[in-house]
Design a protein around this motif. Structure first.
Motif, mmCIF file in Angstrom:
data_model
loop_
_atom_site.group_PDB
_atom_site.id
_atom_site.type_symbol
_atom_site.label_atom_id
_atom_site.label_comp_id
_atom_site.label_asym_id
_atom_site.label_seq_id
_atom_site.Cartn_x
_atom_site.Cartn_y
_atom_site.Cartn_z
ATOM 1 N N ASP A 254 0.839 -1.192 0.000
ATOM 2 C CA ASP A 254 0.000 0.000 0.000
ATOM 3 C C ASP A 254 0.884 1.255 0.000
ATOM 4 N N ALA A 255 0.779 2.064 -1.052
ATOM 5 C CA ALA A 255 1.633 3.238 -1.201
ATOM 6 C C ALA A 255 1.328 4.298 -0.152
ATOM 7 N N ALA A 256 0.064 4.488 0.189
ATOM 8 C CA ALA A 256 -0.300 5.482 1.200
ATOM 9 C C ALA A 256 0.260 5.080 2.564
ATOM 10 N N ALA A 257 0.214 3.794 2.876
ATOM 11 C CA ALA A 257 0.781 3.323 4.135
ATOM 12 C C ALA A 257 2.296 3.496 4.142
ATOM 13 N N ARG A 258 2.942 3.244 3.017
ATOM 14 C CA ARG A 258 4.393 3.428 2.913
ATOM 15 C C ARG A 258 4.796 4.836 3.303
ATOM 16 N N GLY A 267 4.933 10.357 7.306
ATOM 17 C CA GLY A 267 3.736 10.694 8.065
ATOM 18 C C GLY A 267 3.938 10.665 9.567
ATOM 19 N N LEU A 268 4.811 9.791 10.038
ATOM 20 C CA LEU A 268 5.076 9.705 11.473
ATOM 21 C C LEU A 268 6.204 10.621 11.921
ATOM 22 N N CYS A 269 6.855 11.282 10.980
ATOM 23 C CA CYS A 269 8.038 12.084 11.310
ATOM 24 C C CYS A 269 7.697 13.402 12.005
ATOM 25 N N SER A 270 6.489 13.909 11.842
ATOM 26 C CA SER A 270 6.152 15.231 12.364
ATOM 27 C C SER A 270 5.168 15.174 13.525
ATOM 28 N N GLY A 271 4.852 13.980 14.016
ATOM 29 C CA GLY A 271 3.907 13.848 15.113
ATOM 30 C C GLY A 271 4.600 13.482 16.408
ATOM 31 N N PRO A 272 3.888 12.784 17.291
ATOM 32 C CA PRO A 272 4.456 12.428 18.603
ATOM 33 C C PRO A 272 5.486 11.305 18.548
ATOM 34 N N TRP A 273 5.587 10.614 17.427
ATOM 35 C CA TRP A 273 6.546 9.531 17.305
ATOM 36 C C TRP A 273 7.954 10.085 17.096
ATOM 37 N N GLN A 274 8.927 9.456 17.733
ATOM 38 C CA GLN A 274 10.335 9.724 17.456
ATOM 39 C C GLN A 274 10.821 8.625 16.507
#
Length: 281
Positions: A254-258, A267-274
């Protein structure tokens, strides 16, 4: 960190215990309420005499024309209760996966890594068995092994199986330096999903990360929620959301999930995830 130090730390926190070199966890056990998950295929679980020591999560209605990749799951504490992570596992299954957890619903006792292989073997056999409801419904070329804490150690043990497409390590890391040689046998993309610095597995997971084979595609996400994650929240909380994305990318392409995992603007780089990344494309 030495085993004795971990035991004292866990005892002081009232969080769990350590046994046989593996971290044991005590997430809340959600009540059974079927079907569940936020995906397009609300999921439930069942048992089968052909795989008596496991719990099978699948879309309540098997979707026509959709092949279900295989996900073999090891519980925290290596506990033989296949419904201990029910909310989280229903969430994964609701996105079109066949998720097989070690242990029967509400079961007791301990599991081992061989049970993950038993789950994979069963699913492949069911895909070809004439009377199976899963006949022709399973994608036997796409297989994940995953687990939380002690279950993550089980996943490590079997990740050298050539059938494995991806490994998922949740709140886990190899404790003994003698066992670090397992990392050299990894051959498929690996995702680490850890609970931040307060997670007792944090330091071990970082050490594993630094020892991964050169060139191995790898992702690490740390969410500051501690060792017990968000598994018992509705749909498994944030861990459920991200776990489904990882599987959709790795097992369904899935490209969107990638996009949640790859690149400096993931997508996870700018949220609460490190976030940490290696060799992802």
């Amino acid at each position: 960190m030495k085993l004795g130090q971990l035991i004292r730390r866990l005892t002081a926190a009232g969080a769990g215990i350590v046994m046989a070199g593996a971290i044991l966890t005590v997430p809340a056990a959600p009540a059974h309420a079927a079907p569940g998950g936020s995906g397009p295929y609300p999921a439930d679980y069942e048992t089968t005499l052909r795989l008596p020591r496991h719990t099978v999560y699948r879309p309540a209605t098997l979707p026509a024309g959709v092949l279900l990749p295989i996900v073999a799951w090891g519980n925290g504490a290596c506990r033989a209760d296949g419904t201990w992570f029910e909310n989280f596992l229903k969430e994964l299954a609701s996105h079109g996966f066949l998720v097989i957890a070690n242990g029967r619903p509400g079961g007791t006792g301990s599991t081992d890594a061989d049970m993950l292989i038993d789950a994979i073997d069963w699913a492949i056999a069911e895909n070809g068995r004439l009377a199976s409801r899963f006949r022709g419904r399973i994608d036997t070329t796409k297989i994940a092994v995953m687990g939380q804490s002690c279950g993550g150690l089980e996943a490590y043990e079997v990740s050298d199986d050539p059938r494995v497409t991806t490994t998922g390590i949740w709140n886990s890391g190899i404790m003994s330096a003698l066992d670090k040689a397992q990392l050299a046998r990894l051959h498929a993309p690996i995702g680490y999903f850890i609970g931040g610095p307060s997670d007792i597995a944090y330091e071990n997971a970082l050490d594993d990360w630094n020892r991964l084979p050169a060139g191995l595609p790898a992702f690490m996400g740390n969410l500051d929620v501690g060792h017990f994650g968000t598994y018992s929240q509705p749909n498994g909380g944030e861990f459920g959301r991200v776990g489904a994305l990882w599987l959709k990318w790795q097992l369904k392409g899935d490209a969107a999930a990638r996009a949640a995992f790859v690149g400096p603007d993931c997508g996870l780089c700018s949220g609460p995830w490190q976030v940490r990344q290696k060799n992802l494309s």
